[in-house]
Write a protein that holds these residues in place. Structure first.
Motif, PDB file in Angstrom:
ATOM      1  N   GLU A  93       1.139  -1.023   0.153  1.00  0.00           N
ATOM      2  CA  GLU A  93       0.409   0.119   0.303  1.00  0.00           C
ATOM      3  C   GLU A  93       0.918   0.950   0.074  1.00  0.00           C
ATOM      4  N   ALA A  94       2.099   0.925   1.163  1.00  0.00           N
ATOM      5  CA  ALA A  94       3.100   2.521   1.115  1.00  0.00           C
ATOM      6  C   ALA A  94       3.165   2.772  -0.522  1.00  0.00           C
ATOM      7  N   ILE A  95       3.801   1.788  -1.521  1.00  0.00           N
ATOM      8  CA  ILE A  95       4.699   1.708  -2.304  1.00  0.00           C
ATOM      9  C   ILE A  95       3.628   2.304  -3.765  1.00  0.00           C
ATOM     10  N   THR A  96       2.408   1.942  -3.703  1.00  0.00           N
ATOM     11  CA  THR A  96       1.834   1.898  -4.103  1.00  0.00           C
ATOM     12  C   THR A  96       1.056   3.649  -3.958  1.00  0.00           C
ATOM     13  N   LEU A  97       1.345   3.950  -3.168  1.00  0.00           N
ATOM     14  CA  LEU A  97       0.828   5.451  -2.362  1.00  0.00           C
ATOM     15  C   LEU A  97       1.964   6.668  -3.263  1.00  0.00           C
ATOM     16  N   GLN A  98       3.533   5.829  -2.519  1.00  0.00           N
ATOM     17  CA  GLN A  98       4.516   6.529  -3.339  1.00  0.00           C
ATOM     18  C   GLN A  98       5.084   6.977  -5.200  1.00  0.00           C
ATOM     19  N   ARG A  99       3.838   5.920  -5.719  1.00  0.00           N
ATOM     20  CA  ARG A  99       4.020   5.874  -7.188  1.00  0.00           C
ATOM     21  C   ARG A  99       2.921   6.725  -7.137  1.00  0.00           C
ATOM     22  N   LYS A 100       1.876   7.163  -6.760  1.00  0.00           N
ATOM     23  CA  LYS A 100       0.431   7.684  -7.337  1.00  0.00           C
ATOM     24  C   LYS A 100       0.789   8.824  -7.207  1.00  0.00           C
ATOM     25  N   LEU A 101       1.981   9.735  -5.942  1.00  0.00           N
ATOM     26  CA  LEU A 101       2.770  10.697  -5.883  1.00  0.00           C
ATOM     27  C   LEU A 101       3.102  11.325  -6.540  1.00  0.00           C
ATOM     28  N   VAL A 102       4.830  10.487  -7.150  1.00  0.00           N
ATOM     29  CA  VAL A 102       4.612  10.483  -8.176  1.00  0.00           C
ATOM     30  C   VAL A 102       4.067  11.040  -9.523  1.00  0.00           C
ATOM     31  N   GLU A 103       3.407  10.034  -9.603  1.00  0.00           N
ATOM     32  CA  GLU A 103       2.380  10.513 -10.441  1.00  0.00           C
ATOM     33  C   GLU A 103       1.411  11.625 -11.023  1.00  0.00           C
ATOM     34  N   ALA A 104       1.089  12.203  -9.352  1.00  0.00           N
ATOM     35  CA  ALA A 104       0.061  13.147  -9.641  1.00  0.00           C
ATOM     36  C   ALA A 104       0.761  14.582 -10.422  1.00  0.00           C
ATOM     37  N   SER A 105       2.311  13.986  -9.303  1.00  0.00           N
ATOM     38  CA  SER A 105       3.379  15.516 -10.076  1.00  0.00           C
ATOM     39  C   SER A 105       4.276  15.930 -11.109  1.00  0.00           C
ATOM     40  N   LEU A 106       3.650  14.876 -12.097  1.00  0.00           N
ATOM     41  CA  LEU A 106       4.273  14.826 -13.387  1.00  0.00           C
ATOM     42  C   LEU A 106       3.595  15.831 -14.070  1.00  0.00           C
ATOM     43  N   THR A 107       5.079  16.525 -14.335  1.00  0.00           N
ATOM     44  CA  THR A 107       4.308  18.386 -15.311  1.00  0.00           C
ATOM     45  C   THR A 107       4.659  18.080 -16.925  1.00  0.00           C
ATOM     46  N   VAL A 108       3.943  18.223 -17.494  1.00  0.00           N
ATOM     47  CA  VAL A 108       3.460  18.633 -18.521  1.00  0.00           C
ATOM     48  C   VAL A 108       3.498  20.150 -19.252  1.00  0.00           C
TER      49      VAL A 108
END
Length: 983
Positions: A390-405
């Motif tokens: 669950e923590a690893i999934t949250l870590q990935r979700k945070l990175v995903e949500a931060s990506l800025t085009v």
């Protein structure tokens, strides 16, 4: 008239007091304050001497990687000086827990344990998770994710036996050259900083961890590191009040438990020049009185040069107490600090009552975090319990949500029409293939290059020349630093190379560095597509690649301005979800413990039983790849491990992967009819017993066709030698069909195969009986309808567009043998081990190109085709087949006849038959797929949006090896997938 410094302080105090009445008095008070006069706090206070009450204000540094000598020193401070707490730095979780338990056992009053875990325990402890730095979090638009991060960080901090996190950083970073805050800040927008800070704080505090907003009154606008010197901030009070202090006000209003004071020289707030940590005007006058903060006030580390320069250890701690701090962090000389505070009390500079009040505050914190009922923390399984799925999934979700085009001209991202692209990637600042490049390669064929940060002109020119062959270049600009510094280590030549590519109309750039560094590269803002990831890690590289190909969305917004190139708040939404997202089971509503543990166990069981030497498993749910793994070896007798990129012989899964999609497309176009027969497309069959049998019956295996014909046996004489007009050892115009290196088949033998099919008798009864005969004919039927070469047609219309570059006939023409997993040792027909050629004898006699067998692929590429089916004909933003067509082809056609088959596809049996069934018990009736003789299983279930592939070479060394069937490994693994679904 010159005003004396003391007068300035008095005037400032008067101004602050006048402003006090204007403050919002609806503050949410820290929860721990309710315990200041509790029975437990009263009882502890009664047991403490005045000296010990001073010691409760002191927190010293502890390490879990410094051995017994350090441990002994800490124990002496606990036992002899009765200190109140410890702040842990470097080490590992297990050692820290064990040490903290020992330290707590030695303490008469439970110790308050703290840590700097701004981005999680990974900031300090080995083998623990690091969540994104706050500058990346500042790009996230969904603050609920940051709240969840706060909860998770709190859970992990508590699991390591600690109670307090010196976070969040709420400094507004408005100086690009800031060497100490920078990426640790949520950014330059005060409102965004405040909102993110509140979300992070609430997540932690609601999970029972005390937090501290730092570094008051604001450390963002400085180019000096306070660890090394005392920074000076020269802004007027109005600016400081409206900008730097704004987030602190908001967090105080929201009920934050603690505030950490920075080491800063701020003349507008205190003209005496003392560090803010030692300033009564700032701590008492502003923080306590003007802002109304009643929580815990903590110093920044008291060993930093910003406060120690010119001040004696111990004496400086007393000065911090006199200024109004409640908790002294990283006191270097504990006995001296206690003695100095006692001296101040005796001199009447501060009262014992004031010390007692602050001691009560600290004890109240201890009760709030549960130390009044202290129990040792177990160290067993700590790493597993910290680094949860669950923590690893949250870590990935945070990175995903931060990506800025930041740029996306002509909607270049996500990449579409892969069949029109010839792609190269260049990882700059790398010496070997990066995670970014490996992840790019999951989507299609990409040629990879690397360029060192200090590459020579000759190396750059070599890559420039190579790139001329490609019409799209993907640049990954990497960072070799542990932290995303705002510096650029690339040589001038490398920077010029980036600048040149940036102005090309076929360049996608992913910038794995601090956004401030964008300002150091000329023309980068002109790139057609530009992604800012804020830091360089395997996760950011992986997800940036997925963003480029449409596996994920992007909606981040730039958290800081980049010179004149970009402003804070800029960013473009990019819609993904058009191709696979490579993620975690938890992201797809599955339990990774069940999935990984049981699949691994079943695969190992099969390998140990010699049912298979190895294999690949691929599982996706909702378009999210949750398991993609290679197991075992190529052969039982060697040491070559199966890799995820290896190709397997798909055997009969070819039936649903080659001619069938072509027929569905032609059906959409009105060029193929299920009510037509073979004779409607191949005139030679006009007068055969197979004329007028509709394809609806043929493709559902109830056309009365014989199951198979052993064509190869017809090439043999009675003595076992080959007939003269069948095979030759060398190729020629008459013998052009390669069966093996020294076996070349006569050019007309394909006609003999067709003739054998045409003349084969029919079964008496029209009921379900599996037959592969018609599938030998289908490539010719597709060619007859389209006028195009069969392979070219399916490659151009399906595989190339899907990016399924290993899904191919005749794999040895494209791939080295070491990437192609061997199948059977054929001692009947070809008299050799089979590797790189199709196992099926009939298919190899068709030149390796048949709809019965002949396709090879790795699991990842076969999955793209299967996912297209599951998506009802869509993948990669393109429609391949109409949904209505897929619905028709994938439904059971003749259940009234006891036939469970769909058109071309296999379906679950009409009634579940236990271990004799072709699927797991929980598979839905809507599901469909196929199996392959070599040990292949490909299945999709629309009800659960679930895709499952099992690739193996169970026929090695012989087809007589049926252990895989006896173990039911494939369907047992399939059931595990359903057992793992939790939502």
């Amino acid at each position: 008239m010159k005003i004396k410094p003391a007068v300035v302080v008095i005037l400032a105090a008067v101004f602050f007091n006048l402003q006090l009445n204007a403050q919002d008095t609806t503050l949410v008070q820290p929860e721990f304050l309710q315990y200041q006069n509790s029975k437990w706090v009263d009882s502890v206070m009664e047991a403490l001497t005045p000296k010990e009450r001073i010691a409760q204000l002191i927190m010293v540094a502890a390490y879990s990687n410094r051995g017994e000598k350090h441990k002994k020193e800490i124990l002496e401070l606990i036992k002899e000086q009765k200190i109140g707490g410890l702040i842990f730095f470097q080490g590992d979780p297990k050692s820290q827990v064990e040490l903290m338990n020992d330290y707590q056992q030695a303490a008469e009053v439970p110790l308050l344990g703290a840590i700097d875990a701004e981005w999680g325990l990974g900031m300090r402890l080995d083998n623990t998770l690091s969540f994104p730095y706050q500058m990346a979090l500042g790009a996230i638009r969904d603050d609920s994710l940051i709240y969840k991060m706060g909860q998770e960080v709190a859970r992990q901090v508590k699991r390591t036996g600690l109670h307090m996190n010196f976070a969040p950083v709420v400094d507004v970073n408005n100086n690009p050259n800031n060497p100490v805050i920078n990426y640790r800040s949520f950014g330059e927008d005060k409102n965004n900083v405040a909102e993110k800070g509140i979300a992070y704080m609430k997540g932690m505090q609601e999970a029972g961890i005390l937090t501290t907003a730092k570094h008051f009154p604001g450390h963002g606008d400085t180019d000096t590191d306070s660890h090394l010197a005392l920074p000076q901030i020269n802004h007027p009070f109005e600016r400081l009040d409206s900008l730097e202090m704004y987030p602190f006000k908001k967090l105080i209003e929201a009920g934050i438990g603690g505030v950490m004071v920075a080491h800063l020289n701020i003349p507008a707030l205190d003209s005496t020049g003392v560090p803010s940590t030692l300033s009564k005007a700032i701590i008492t006058g502003i923080l306590k009185e003007r802002l109304g903060f009643k929580g815990l006030i903590v110093t920044d580390a008291m060993n930093m040069k910003g406060v120690t320069k010119g001040n004696e250890a111990g004496v400086v701690d007393k000065m911090a107490v006199l200024a109004g701090n409640d908790l002294l962090e990283f006191t270097e000389d504990v006995p001296k600090a206690i003695a100095e505070v006692r001296k101040a009390i005796s001199q009447g500079v501060i009262s014992q009552a004031e010390i007692d009040k602050r001691c009560r505050k600290i004890l109240a914190v201890k009760q709030w975090v549960g130390l009044n009922n202290y129990k040792p923390v177990p160290a067993r399984n700590i790493l597993k319990q910290l680094n949860t799925p669950e923590a690893i999934t949250l870590q990935r979700k945070l990175v995903e949500a931060s990506l800025t085009v930041l740029k996306n001209e002509s909607s270049l991202l996500p990449l579409k029409k892969l069949d029109t692209l010839k792609i190269a990637s260049v990882s700059i600042g790398a010496e070997k293939r990066t995670k970014f490049q490996k992840s790019l390669g999951l989507y299609t064929d990409v040629k990879h290059f690397q360029l060192k940060a200090d590459a020579k002109a000759s190396e750059i020119n070599e890559i420039k020349e190579a790139l001329k062959k490609y019409n799209l270049t993907i640049l990954g600009i990497h960072d070799d630093s542990k932290y995303p510094r705002n510096t650029m280590k690339f040589s001038e030549a490398v920077q010029d190379f980036i600048s040149e590519l940036s102005v090309e109309n076929n360049t996608v750039i992913s910038f794995f560095k601090n956004p401030y560094a964008l300002n150091k590269i000329k023309n980068i803002e002109q790139a057609p597509a530009l992604i800012e990831t804020y830091q360089d890690s395997e996760i950011t590289e992986d997800l940036a690649a997925q963003l480029i190909f449409g596996g994920i969305d992007a909606n981040g917004r730039l958290s800081v301005s980049v010179g004149k190139k970009f402003k804070a708040g800029e960013g473009l939404d990019v819609k993904g979800g058009i191709r696979f997202k490579y993620s975690t089971p938890e992201d797809a509503g599955m339990d990774s413990k069940i999935l990984y543990g049981q699949v691994d166990s079943l695969m190992n069981q099969a390998i140990n039983a010699k049912a298979i030497p190895g294999g690949q498993i691929f599982v996706a749910r909702d378009g999210k790849v949750v398991l993609y793994k290679a197991y075992g070896l190529h052969r039982y007798s060697d040491t070559v491990k199966v890799e995820r990129t290896d190709l397997y012989d798909l055997a009969s899964v070819t039936k649903i992967s080659s001619a069938l999609p072509a027929l569905m497309k032609l059906y959409d176009e009105g060029k193929f009819s299920l009510e037509a027969g073979i004779d409607d497309y191949l005139p030679d069959f006009k007068n055969s017993n197979k004329a007028d049998i509709p394809f609806r019956q043929i493709l559902t295996h109830q056309a009365r066709f014989k199951p198979w014909i052993p064509y190869w046996k017809n090439t043999l004489r009675k003595n076992g030698s080959y007939k003269w007009n069948t095979f030759k050892k060398d190729s020629s115009a008459r013998f052009p069909v390669k069966v093996a290196d020294d076996m070349w088949l006569h050019r007309n033998y394909k006609k003999k195969i067709f003739k054998a099919i045409k003349k084969s008798p029919l079964e008496e009864e029209a009921k379900y009986k599996y037959s592969g005969l018609a599938f030998y004919l289908l490539p010719s039927i597709v060619e007859e309808i389209t006028g195009k070469d069969f392979r070219k047609y399916i490659y151009e219309n399906f595989y190339d567009k899907l990016g399924a570059t290993t899904l191919t006939y005749r794999p040895s023409e494209k791939f080295p043998d070491e990437r192609i997993v061997p199948t059977e040792s054929d001692f009947l027909f070809r008299h050799r081990p089979i590797q790189g050629n199709v196992h099926d004898e009939g298919a190899i006699m068709m030149g390796g190109i048949s709809a019965n067998a002949g396709l090879f692929a790795n699991a990842n590429d076969l999955a793209k085709l299967m996912q297209m089916y599951l998506n009802r004909g869509v993948y990669g933003g393109e429609r391949f087949i109409e949904a209505s067509t897929l619905n028709e082809f994938s439904r059971t056609q003749f259940p009234e006849n006891g036939n469970h088959r769909a058109i071309g596809f296999d379906k679950p049996y009409l009634e579940y038959k236990g271990e004799d069934s072709n699927t797991a018990k929980d598979v839905s009736k809507d599901s469909f797929g196929h199996t392959g003789f070599t040990g292949i299983y490909a299945w999709v279930d629309p009800q659960e949006n679930l895709l499952y592939l099992f690739l193996s070479n169970r026929v090695l060394p012989t087809r007589e090896n049926t252990r895989l069937y006896k173990l039911n490994t494939r369907t047992k693994i399939q059931q595990v997938l359903y057992d793992a679904i939790v939502e």
